[in-house]
Design a protein around this motif. Structure first.
Motif, short mmCIF file in Angstrom:
data_model
loop_
_atom_site.label_atom_id
_atom_site.label_comp_id
_atom_site.label_asym_id
_atom_site.label_seq_id
_atom_site.Cartn_x
_atom_site.Cartn_y
_atom_site.Cartn_z
N UNK A 1 0.85 -1.21 0.00
CA UNK A 1 0.00 0.00 0.00
C UNK A 1 0.87 1.25 0.00
N UNK A 2 0.37 2.29 -0.66
CA UNK A 2 1.09 3.55 -0.78
C UNK A 2 0.13 4.69 -0.46
N UNK A 3 0.69 5.71 0.17
CA UNK A 3 -0.06 6.96 0.40
C UNK A 3 0.78 8.11 -0.11
N UNK A 4 0.22 8.82 -1.09
CA UNK A 4 0.93 9.92 -1.75
C UNK A 4 2.27 9.44 -2.29
N UNK A 5 2.31 8.21 -2.81
CA UNK A 5 3.52 7.65 -3.38
C UNK A 5 4.49 7.07 -2.38
N UNK A 6 4.21 7.18 -1.07
CA UNK A 6 5.10 6.65 -0.04
C UNK A 6 4.51 5.37 0.54
N UNK A 7 5.41 4.44 0.89
CA UNK A 7 4.98 3.16 1.43
C UNK A 7 4.27 3.37 2.78
N UNK A 8 3.14 2.71 2.95
CA UNK A 8 2.36 2.81 4.17
C UNK A 8 2.73 1.65 5.08
N UNK A 9 3.11 1.96 6.32
CA UNK A 9 3.47 0.93 7.29
C UNK A 9 2.41 0.84 8.36
N UNK A 10 2.28 -0.36 8.92
CA UNK A 10 1.28 -0.59 9.97
C UNK A 10 1.73 0.08 11.26
N UNK A 11 0.75 0.57 12.03
CA UNK A 11 1.03 1.15 13.33
C UNK A 11 -0.14 0.84 14.25
N UNK A 12 -0.32 1.67 15.29
CA UNK A 12 -1.35 1.39 16.28
C UNK A 12 -2.75 1.51 15.70
N UNK A 13 -2.94 2.43 14.77
CA UNK A 13 -4.28 2.67 14.23
C UNK A 13 -4.43 2.11 12.82
N UNK A 14 -3.34 1.76 12.14
CA UNK A 14 -3.41 1.26 10.77
C UNK A 14 -2.94 -0.19 10.77
N UNK A 15 -3.76 -1.07 10.24
CA UNK A 15 -3.42 -2.49 10.22
C UNK A 15 -3.83 -3.08 8.89
N UNK A 16 -3.23 -4.29 8.59
CA UNK A 16 -3.50 -4.99 7.34
C UNK A 16 -4.17 -6.32 7.65
N UNK A 17 -4.93 -6.81 6.63
CA UNK A 17 -5.51 -8.12 6.73
C UNK A 17 -4.59 -9.17 6.12
N UNK A 18 -5.18 -10.31 5.78
CA UNK A 18 -4.41 -11.40 5.19
C UNK A 18 -3.86 -10.96 3.86
N UNK A 19 -2.55 -11.21 3.63
CA UNK A 19 -1.84 -10.83 2.41
C UNK A 19 -1.91 -9.34 2.16
N UNK A 20 -2.21 -8.58 3.18
CA UNK A 20 -2.34 -7.12 3.08
C UNK A 20 -3.39 -6.71 2.06
N UNK A 21 -4.38 -7.59 1.85
CA UNK A 21 -5.45 -7.26 0.90
C UNK A 21 -6.40 -6.21 1.47
N UNK A 22 -6.45 -6.09 2.77
CA UNK A 22 -7.33 -5.11 3.40
C UNK A 22 -6.47 -4.14 4.22
N UNK A 23 -6.81 -2.86 4.13
CA UNK A 23 -6.18 -1.82 4.93
C UNK A 23 -7.25 -1.22 5.83
N UNK A 24 -7.00 -1.26 7.13
CA UNK A 24 -7.99 -0.76 8.10
C UNK A 24 -7.35 0.33 8.94
N UNK A 25 -8.06 1.44 9.05
CA UNK A 25 -7.67 2.55 9.91
C UNK A 25 -8.72 2.64 10.99
N UNK A 26 -8.34 2.30 12.23
CA UNK A 26 -9.33 2.24 13.30
C UNK A 26 -9.71 3.62 13.80
N UNK A 27 -8.79 4.58 13.75
CA UNK A 27 -9.09 5.94 14.22
C UNK A 27 -8.36 6.91 13.32
#
Length: 1470
Positions: free
Chosen positions: A1133-1159
Motif C-alpha cells: 500500500x502507498x499513500x501519496x507515493x510513499x509506502x504505508x506501514x502498519x502502526x497502532x491505528x493502521x493495520x493490514x488483513x491477510x496478504x495485506x489485501x485489506x487496509x484498516x484505519x481504526x481511528x
C-alpha cells in the motif's frame, strides 16, 4: 468483417510463371520436349490442378492437362515411352483447352528438358474421370454498407458451399423496383466481398443481387431483403444511451419511471422497443418518441416491470440497438423464523433465517430489537447487521426479554418482523456492594513565592511600590522587613495583600528609604523569604543660564534635556570637570539660545560656575574648586529661508476635510512655526515631539473668522524643576485658504418593487451620490451593517443586496457616503422602512354572488386575494386536457377532479361543449386525478367516466443534469466530446447550452464537439425550457469545465535495463507513459509493425469498503485491494507515493489485501494506491488507480432549524425540525427529545403539537461496528400553549317561539381580548359566505335541521381556534313546532267548547210540560228514621263495649262528596 474469400482459379500463364523456376532434372541423352513436364496431376484439396503448370508449345504437350497421375515429373518418364506420351496427348481433352493457344515462347517451362520423362507415363494412361463441375451456393448476408444520392455500397459473405471447382468471382446486378431489367454493375468479376455501384439516379428504388461465378456457371443469387432508396443518409442511426442508464437502473415499487434516451439519425429513425425480447405491454408502459429522443414512462412501477428493455432505431436498412436493465425493488419480507438459542448472564443468543422475498434486490442487513415484559417498548440493539446470528448483551438483571428481527435491503427495512417464541429471563443474583474507601486529600502547602521581588530604583519625592506573589495553604501571614528589621505600623509604608499578591507602598521616598527589603510569608507548614534592593536617587545640579537677562527670547526654540543624575558622596581627588554643549548643533544663528553643561564624573554635590566657553566646579562651605575644563567652540551664521508647499491635490475642500502643507529647510534639525493671514497658528504636538515640518488642518466653515486658540499643558505640577519635561498644547481651528463645499447628500432607493417582503425573498437597495469616488456605508436602525459576518448580505459598488431576508433584517435603512482618499463623510441619506413578514401569506377565495347552491345559467365570479403586501403575480404553466367520443359529436362533457366536478374559474375554462379543459395558470391546487364523462345533448344518456389522468404540478422548479462524455479532465486537439443535458421530470423540454454564459447552437439534449480545439475551452452549463407563448425555464445546471491543451501529448518510453546492448537470454522491459490526463490505451510497434500484447500483468483494483472516503477524526476506514484473476498475490500500500506501514491505528488483513484505519487523523489524509506481487514468482503489477481519503480536522457541524420559526406554538399546529450537516454523506439522524433519543429522517415533523414544553436536539451518526457521531446541536425549546376554543350561544329565547320561525346562533371565543372573524360549518362543510359572529337558521336554509359548528380566524397568532361543540337545531326546532301546535290546538279547542256551550244554551231549553220521574230515595233521612220506632240506632251495630272503653283516637273526617244537612248525612244524588 467480411469472411475470408474462397480459393480462386488463377490464370494459367500466371501459374506457369510461378512454376517455371523449378527445372526438371533429366539425362543428357533425352531429346528436348517442347511441352512442360507432366506434373499436372488432378489437384488435391487445396492444390492447384496440374494443367496450371504452364502452357504447352504443341498440342502434344496437352497430355498433362487433365492427367490424373499425382507427382509425376518429366524426370520419372522413360525415353522409350515418349511416343506413348505423344499419343495420349493427342487424345487428351485438354488439347482443346484455351491454354493450348497461348504462346510457349514466353514461358520458361518451354525450354525445360525432359529426356527421361516418358518413362512412367503409362501409369496415367487410364485416369479416373474428374468429378463434374458444380456451381457454388448463393452468397450470404447481402446488406447495405452505405448509400448516398448517387452511390450504393453493398457487402456480403462468401457462399456456404464452394465445391471443387473453386470460385472465379462475383457479379453484382440491380434493377429498379417494379421492373425485371437486371443491369450488371461491373465489367469484370470482383473477388472482394463488397462493391460500390456508381452513377445511380437519386430517388430510384433498387433491388440488388449478388451472384457467385465459377467454371460450372452462376450460383443462385443472394438478394437484399428490401429495395434500397437512393438518397443521402444524413446521419446513421445511433442510440446515445445516458451514462446513468448504462448500468442496471434500480427503481422502487410505486415510483414513477421516466427515462429519456436520446438518439441521432437522419432522416428521423423508426424507434421500436422490446422487453425481454417480446413486444411491450402498452397498458403498463408508455412510449413517446420525438425526433431526438424516446421516453419510456411507467406511471407506477411494479415488480413485474423488471427486465431488459431493448431500444432499436432504424433508418432504411441501417439499425442500432441498445438495452436498459430495469430492476424494480421494494422492501423485503420478514425473516422466515427467529430462535432464541441460549440466555446466560446478561446475554442472549439469537439465530434467524433469511426472508423468502428479498424485495428483488440483495439483503443488506438485519435490525434486531428487544422488548422487556415490564414496559413492552421496543428498542433497537443491532442495526445494519449482516450475519444470521447475533448475541445481545447488556441486558438488565431481573427483566424478561423477547426479540424481533427485521430484514433490510437498499429500499429499507421490512414492514413486518418475526418475534421469538421463547423468553430470555435475566435472573437476579446476590451482589454485595461495598463502597470504596476514599482517603481525604491533604491540600496543605508551605508558602512559596511564585513571583519574587525585583530590584528597583526610585526618585526622591515619588511614591514607589514593591510587588510579589505567594501561594500556600493555609493562607500565609505576610511580614515586610527593611534591612532585616520588621516594618511596623509606620504611616510612611502601606501594605496590601489580595489573592496572593503582596504589595508594599513607600510614600514619597527619601534619601534614607533605600536599602534591602524582604517579604516573609509564614504558615504552619513553613515560611519563605524573598528580597530586593531599593535605590533612591535625586537630582542636585543644573548648569544653565540662571538670570533672566541670560535667556534669549527667540522664535527659534530647541528642546534641551538638562537632567543630570548625581551619585552618593564619596571622597575623591579634585576632579577635572568636562564642559559640553547641550544643544546638538554646532552652527547657530543670531539671537539663538545656546546651552552648555558642566559635569564632574564619579562625584556629586558640586555647584558649577560656568564660563563663556569653559567651566569649573566647587563645593563645601570653604569652596573647593576643580580645574578649568577645556574650551568649546561655537559657530554663528545667518538663518536659511524656508519654502512652503501644498501637499493636498485640491484647494476646494469640504467641511472637516484635511489639508496638508509642507515647510522645507535645507537641514533637518529645525522646528517650525506656522502663520495664517500673518497670525501665528498654534500647532498640537505630543510630549517630546518637535514642531512639525508638515501642517495638517481640518476645514470648517466657521474658519472664515479668526478663531481664538486654547492653551493647555501636559504637567499638573505648578512648580517645575530644571530637567523636567512639559508640553504646551495650543489648539486652533483654522482655514488655510480655498473654497468650502457641503458634502452631497446620498439618495437611497429601493430597487425591489415592494417594501413589505416575506422570509427568504430578496431585497435590493441602491445609494446614489453625484460622483463615483464615494464609498458607501450602510446602516440599519442607525447601526452600521456588518458585512463580514453576514453571508446573506452582499454589497457591490453602491448596491446592497439581501439574498435571503428574515425578520432579523426588518428595520429602517439608510446610507452614508465617504471619500476614500480624502476622509470626507456625508450626512445620512433618506430612510426606507423594510417590513418582513414571518409567515407565508395565504390567499383567500371568495365568490360573487354568495348564493349557494348555484343553478345552470347563473353567473358567478371567483376572486383570489392576498391581503398582505402587493405586487403578487402568478406564473405557472398552462395545461389543456381534452375529452372526446369516437362515434358522435352531439356529446356534452363534464369534468371531475378527485371525484368533484370541475368548475370554471379565473384559470380553468372550457370550450363550447366542454370537450377541452384549459388551465391557463396551473398551481398546486390543480394537482389531482382528472376524469370526464359525456352526456347527449338532446337525450338523458350519460356515458361512464373516462380513464383517470393524473395531473401533477410541482412546487419548485426542476433541476437539470449536465454530463460530459467522455469524462476526461483534459482534452486534446482533434478529440471528440459531447455534453448531454437531462431532466428527470415531465416531458416536452427544449434544451439550451451555454459556454461561459454564451448561448450555443445545439439541437436536442446533446451538444457534440467532433473535433476539440482551443476555442472550446471554458465552462459549460445547460438549462431546459418549454412552452410556446410564455416559456418556462428550469434551474441552470452545475457547470462543467472543459480544459483543452494546445498540442497533442507525446508519450515517453523508457527501457529497463537502460543499456545500449542486451544479450541473448537477457530480459528487457519497456514502459510507455503519457503524463497528461488519463485513460490512455497503449499500442506497441516494432520496426513500424504493431506488436500483439498478450499475458499482460493485471492491475489490482482498489475498492472502498467504507461507503465514504471523507471521514472525521476517530472514524474508521476500510480499503481493499484485489486481483480478479487469482488469489496468489500479496499487496503493498502507498499513500501519496510513499509506502504505508502498519502502526497502532493502521493495520493490514491477510496478504495485506485489506487496509484498516481504526481511528483516522489528519496524518492519514492523502492519495491511496496499491500494487500486487505474486507469492511464488518475482512478478509485480503496476499501481492501482488512486483513491483520495479526506480527513477533516474537526467533527461535522450540525445545525437544527425549526420551521415555522415561531417562539410560541399552539395545539394543533404543525412544526418541522430539520437537522442539517454541512459535509460528507451516509448520515443517520438521531433526535433527542427531553433526554430520550430516537432515529428518524433529517426532517422530524410533528403534525399536531400538544401542550408540553419540549426541548429538541439532534446529532448525526454513521458506521456499523463503531458508530461515529457528531456533537449535539444547540437545544431548541418548543413552547406550546392551548389553542382557544370557540363556543356557540343560542340568542333566540323561548319567549320568542310565537313571534319567529328562525334561530340566531352566535360564535365567540371565551376569555379572549383579540378581534376574531368566524367561519360557520354545517355538517362539517364550510358555509362560504359567512364570516360573521352570528348565523341565522331558518327552515328555508336548513330543511334537514343539521349540526352546526364554528371556528374563529384572525390575522395574528393563533390564526385560528378550535372548533366549537356541535349545535343541533333538529330537536330544538321540533320542540318549538310541537309546542306551537299544542298551543294552537288548546286555544282552538277552548274556543270550540265555548261556542258549543253558547249554542246549546241558546238553542237547547227543556219544556215546561215534561214530566220527570221521581227519584227513588235509597236511604232514609234522619228525620224519617226518628219518626220510626222500629228503626235501630244506626251506630249500634258498630259500637261495642271494648270500643267504648278504648282510649280516644284522632279521627279525620273528609267532607269530599258529602253534603252536611243539619248535622246529619245525606245521600249522594246524581
Amino acid at each position: 468483417m467480411p469472411s475470408k474469400p474462397a480459393p480462386m482459379k488463377n490464370d494459367p500463364a500466371k501459374k506457369a510463371a510461378e512454376k517455371a523456376p523449378e527445372p526438371a532434372p533429366a539425362p543428357a541423352e533425352a531429346p528436348p520436349v517442347d511441352a512442360a513436364p507432366a506434373e499436372a496431376a488432378p489437384a488435391a484439396e487445396g492444390e492447384a490442378p496440374a494443367a496450371e503448370v504452364g502452357p504447352p508449345a504443341t498440342e502434344e504437350g496437352a497430355i498433362a492437362a487433365d492427367a490424373p497421375a499425382a507427382d509425376v515429373t518429366a524426370a520419372d518418364v522413360p525415353a522409350a515411352d515418349a511416343t506413348a506420351v505423344d499419343s495420349l496427348a493427342a487424345d487428351s481433352p485438354a488439347a482443346d483447352s484455351p491454354a493450348a493457344d497461348s504462346p510457349a515462347a514466353d514461358s520458361p517451362a518451354a525450354d525445360a528438358t525432359t529426356d527421361a520423362a516418358p518413362a512412367e507415363v503409362a501409369v496415367v494412361v487410364a485416369p479416373t474421370p474428374p468429378p463434374p463441375a458444380v456451381p457454388t451456393s448463393a452468397p450470404l448476408n447481402v446488406s447495405v454498407e452505405d448509400v448516398n444520392e448517387t452511390n450504393l455500397t453493398i457487402k456480403w459473405n462468401e457462399p456456404k458451399t464452394i465445391g471443387g471447382s473453386g470460385l472465379d468471382g462475383y457479379t453484382i446486378e440491380y434493377c429498379k423496383d417494379g421492373t425485371t431489367d437486371w443491369v450488371v454493375a461491373q465489367k469484370e468479376l470482383t473477388v472482394a466481398n463488397s462493391f460500390c455501384i456508381h452513377n445511380l439516379t437519386t430517388g430510384d428504388l433498387l433491388h440488388v443481387r449478388v451472384v457467385a461465378v465459377n467454371p460450372a456457371g452462376r450460383s443462385e443469387p443472394g438478394t437484399l431483403a428490401q429495395p434500397v432508396p437512393i438518397h443521402e443518409i444524413g446521419e446513421r442511426p445511433k442510440v446515445r444511451m445516458p451514462r446513468a442508464l448504462r448500468a442496471c437502473c434500480v427503481r422502487k415499487v410505486g415510483e414513477q419511471i421516466n427515462m429519456v434516451i436520446p438518439f441521432i439519425g437522419k432522416p428521423k429513425p423508426a424507434v421500436s422497443w422490446l422487453k425481454d425480447g417480446k413486444p411491450l405491454d402498452t397498458k403498463r408502459v408508455n412510449i413517446r418518441n420525438s425526433d431526438k429522443d424516446s421516453i419510456i414512462f411507467i406511471r407506477t412501477a411494479e415488480r413485474d416491470d423488471s427486465g431488459v428493455y431493448e431500444m432499436s432505431v432504424k433508418v432504411d436498412s441501417f439499425e442500432d440497438r441498445s438495452a436498459i436493465v430495469l430492476q424494480i425493488v421494494e422492501r423485503p419480507g420478514n425473516p422466515t423464523s427467529v430462535k432464541l438459542v441460549d440466555a446466560w448472564g446478561f446475554n442472549a443468543a439469537l439465530e434467524w433465517t433469511p426472508p423468502q422475498d428479498n424485495g428483488n434486490t440483495e439483503i443488506t442487513g438485519y435490525t434486531v430489537q428487544k422488548s422487556d415484559r415490564k414496559t413492552g417498548e421496543w428498542f433497537s440493539v443491532l442495526e445494519h447487521y449482516h450475519r444470521l446470528s447475533a448475541t445481545v448483551s447488556d441486558l438488565i438483571m431481573g427483566n424478561s426479554y423477547i426479540f424481533r428481527v427485521f430484514a433490510e435491503n437498499q429500499v429499507g427495512i421490512s414492514e413486518m418482523s418475526v418475534v421469538t417464541k421463547g423468553v430470555a429471563t435475566i435472573h437476579k443474583t446476590d451482589i454485595a456492594y461495598t463502597p470504596p474507601e476514599y482517603q481525604e486529600r491533604d491540600y496543605s502547602e508551605a508558602p512559596k513565592f511564585t513571583t519574587p521581588l525585583s530590584n528597583r530604583s526610585a526618585t526622591v519625592g515619588y511614591t514607589t511600590k514593591l510587588l510579589c506573589s505567594v501561594r500556600g495553604s493555609p493562607r500565609p501571614q505576610i511580614e515586610w522587613l527593611k534591612n532585616q528589621m520588621i516594618i511596623g505600623n509606620d504611616p510612611k509604608y502601606r501594605k496590601f495583600t489580595n489573592q496572593g499578591i503582596c504589595c508594599l507602598e513607600i510614600r514619597k521616598a527619601g534619601n534614607f528609604d533605600g536599602g534591602i527589603y524582604t517579604c516573609r510569608a509564614k504558615n504552619p507548614q513553613g515560611e519563605a523569604l524573598v528580597s530586593c534592593k531599593l535605590e533612591v536617587k535625586r537630582f542636585t545640579a543644573v548648569c544653565a543660564a540662571q538670570d533672566p537677562e541670560d535667556a534669549v527670547t527667540s522664535s527659534f526654540i530647541r528642546e534641551v534635556d538638562t537632567t543630570i543624575p548625581m551619585e552618593s558622596t564619596i571622597p575623591y581627588e579634585p576632579p577635572v570637570p568636562t564642559v559640553e554643549r547641550l544643544s546638538s548643533w554646532l552652527d547657530v544663528f543670531p539671537s539663538e539660545k545656546v546651552e552648555f553643561g558642566c559635569n564632574v564624573d564619579g562625584s556629586s554635590d558640586w555647584t558649577f560656575t560656568c564660563g563663556q566657553y569653559h567651566c569649573k566646579a566647587k563645593r563645601g562651605k570653604s569652596p573647593f574648586f576643580t580645574e578649568v575644563s577645556e574650551a568649546t567652540t561655537l559657530q554663528v551664521s545667518d538663518p536659511p529661508k524656508p519654502s512652503l508647499t501644498l501637499l493636498s491635490p485640491w484647494m476646494d475642500v469640504f467641511e472637516n476635510e484635511t489639508v496638508e502643507f509642507s515647510c522645507e529647510v535645507e537641514s533637518d534639525d529645525w522646528t517650525f512655526t506656522w502663520y495664517r493671514n500673518a497670525e501665528q497658528l498654534q500647532v498640537i504636538t505630543k510630549p517630546g515631539q518637535m514642531l512639525p515640518r508638515k501642517l495638517v488642518h481640518q476645514s470648517n466653515s466657521q474658519f472664515m473668522q479668526t478663531p481664538k486658540p486654547t492653551l493647555t499643558r501636559s504637567s499638573k505640577f505648578n512648580k517645575m524643576f530644571p530637567g523636567e519635561s512639559v508640553t504646551f498644547t495650543c489648539k486652533s481651528m483654522c482655514l488655510l485658504g480655498g473654497v468650502i463645499f457641503d458634502p452631497p447628500k446620498p439618495s437611497l432607493k429601493l430597487l425591489s418593487p415592494w417594501m413589505d417582503v416575506f422570509e427568504n425573498e430578496t431585497v435590493e437597495f441602491s445609494c446614489e451620490v453625484e460622483s463615483d469616488d464615494w464609498m458607501i456605508t450602510w446602516y440599519a436602525n442607525e447601526k452600521e451593517v456588518q458585512l463580514e459576518d453576514d453571508l446573506n448580505v452582499e454589497t457591490m459598488d453602491s448596491y446592497l443586496n439581501i439574498t435571503s431576508v428574515t425578520q432579523a433584517y426588518q428595520g429602517r435603512y439608510s446610507c452614508k457616503a465617504e471619500l476614500e482618499s480624502r476622509k470626507v463623510s456625508s450626512e445620512f441619506s433618506n430612510t426606507a422602512d423594510l417590513r418582513v413578514y414571518g409567515y407565508t401569506p395565504k390567499p383567500t377565495a371568495s365568490k360573487d354572488p354568495t348564493l349557494n347552491p348555484m343553478y345552470v345559467g347563473e353567473t358567478v365570479n371567483f376572486t383570489c386575494k392576498v391581503n398582505v403586501s402587493s405586487g403578487w403575480e402568478y406564473l405557472w404553466e398552462s395545461v389543456k386536457l381534452s375529452c372526446g367520443m369516437n362515434d358522435n359529436s352531439d356529446w356534452i362533457y363534464k369534468w371531475s377532479k378527485d371525484g368533484n366536478e370541475v368548475q370554471t374559474d379565473k384559470f380553468a375554462s372550457f370550450d363550447s361543449k366542454g370537450a377541452t379543459l384549459s388551465i391557463s395558470s396551473a398551481s398546486a391546487a390543480h394537482t389531482g386525478h382528472y376524469t370526464c364523462k359525456g352526456q347527449l345533448g338532446q337525450r338523458s344518456v350519460s356515458s361512464r367516466f373516462s380513464s383517470t389522468l393524473n395531473l401533477t404540478v410541482y412546487d419548485e422548479k426542476p433541476t437539470v443534469l449536465l454530463q460530459q462524455d467522455p469524462e476526461y479532465s483534459v482534452m486534446f486537439p482533434g478529440e471528440s466530446v459531447s455534453f448531454s443535458c437531462h431532466i428527470d421530470v415531465s416531458t416536452g423540454w427544449e434544451y439550451l447550452f451555454y459556454q461561459d454564459r454564451k448561448p450555443l447552437n445545439a439541437s436536442g439534449n446533446k451538444y457534440p464537439i467532433s473535433s476539440v480545439d482551443i476555442t472550446h475551452l471554458g465552462s459549460y452549463t445547460c438549462e431546459a425550457k418549454r412552452g410556446s407563448g410564455q416559456n418556462y425555464f428550469t434551474i441552470i445546471s452545475e457547470a462543467i469545465g472543459l480544459e483543452v491543451e494546445g498540442n497533442k501529448p507525446k508519450p515517453s518510453m523508457t527501457q529497463q535495463p537502460d543499456v545500449d546492448k542486451v544479450y541473448t537470454g537477457e530480459s528487457v522491459s519497456f514502459e510507455c507513459t503519457v503524463e497528461a490526463s488519463s485513460g490512455w490505451v497503449y499500442h506497441w510497434f516494432k520496426d513500424g509493425t504493431p506488436l500483439p500484447i498478450n499475458n499482460q500483468i493485471p492491475v489490482p483494483s482498489l475498492k472502498r469498503i467504507t461507503p465514504w472516503l471523507d471521514v472525521f477524526p476517530t472514524e474508521g476506514v476500510n480499503l481493499t485491494c484485489g486481483m480478479d484473476v487469482s488469489s496468489d498475490w500479496t499487496y503493498t500500500w502507498f499513500r501519496d507515493g510513499q509506502l504505508v506501514k502498519a502502526d497502532k491505528v493502521l493495520s493490514y488483513g491477510s496478504d495485506a489485501a485489506n487496509l484498516s484505519i481504526s481511528s483516522a487523523s489528519a496524518s492519514q489524509r492523502g492519495q491511496y494506491s496499491c500494487s500486487a506481487q505474486l507469492k511464488s514468482r518475482s512478478v509485480s503489477s503496476n499501481s492501482s488507480s488512486e483513491t483520495t481519503l479526506e480527513v477533516y480536522d474537526t467533527k461535522p457541524r450540525v445545525t437544527l432549524m425549526q420551521n415555522p420559526k415561531h417562539n410560541v406554538m399552539y395545539t394543533g399546529d404543525a412544526v418541522t425540525f430539520s437537522c442539517h450537516v454541512n459535509v460528507s454523506s451516509g448520515w443517520e439522524y438521531w433526535w433527542h427529545k427531553d433526554g430520550r433519543s430516537f432515529t428518524s429522517k433529517y426532517n422530524h415533523t410533528i403534525s399536531s403539537v400538544v401542550t408540553t414544553n419540549t426541548v429538541y436536539q439532534c446529532q448525526v451518526k454513521r458506521g456499523t461496528n463503531t458508530a461515529f457521531g457528531s456533537d449535539l446541536t444547540q437545544a431548541v425549546k418548543l413552547e406550546v400553549k392551548e389553542r382557544p376554543k370557540a363556543n356557540i350561544i343560542l340568542l333566540t329565547g323561548w319567549s320568542e317561539v310565537f313571534s319567529t320561525d328562525s334561530l340566531v346562533l352566535q360564535c365567540e371565543i371565551p376569555k379572549s381580548q383579540d378581534i376574531w372573524n368566524y367561519t360557520w360549518f354545517k355538517e362539517g362543510r364550510p358555509i362560504n359566505h359567512l364570516i360573521s359572529e352570528k348565523h341565522k337558521v331558518t327552515p328555508q336554509n336548513n330543511p334537514e335541521q343539521s349540526l352546526y359548528t364554528c371556528q374563529g380566524i384572525r390575522s395574528g397568532r393563533p390564526s385560528y381556534s378550535k372548533f366549537s361543540e356541535s349545535f343541533t337545531t333538529k330537536n330544538l326546532l321540533l320542540k318549538r313546532r310541537v309546542l306551537l301546535s299544542i298551543s294552537g290546538l288548546i286555544f282552538f279547542g277552548i274556543i270550540a267548547v265555548l261556542l258549543g256551550c253558547i249554542v246549546l244554551r241558546v238553542f237547547r231549553k227543556p219544556d215546561d210540560g215534561d214530566e220527570r220521574p221521581e227519584e227513588t230515595e235509597l236511604f232514609l233521612t234522619m228525620a224519617q228514621l226518628k219518626e220510626r220506632d222500629d228503626a235501630p240506632c244506626p251506630m249500634v251495630q258498630y259500637i261495642t263495649d271494648a270500643e267504648l272503653n278504648s282510649p280516644p283516637k284522632d279521627v279525620t273526617i273528609e267532607s269530599s262528596g258529602t253534603t252536611e244537612n243539619n248535622g246529619g248525612l245525606v245521600s249522594f244524588k246524581q
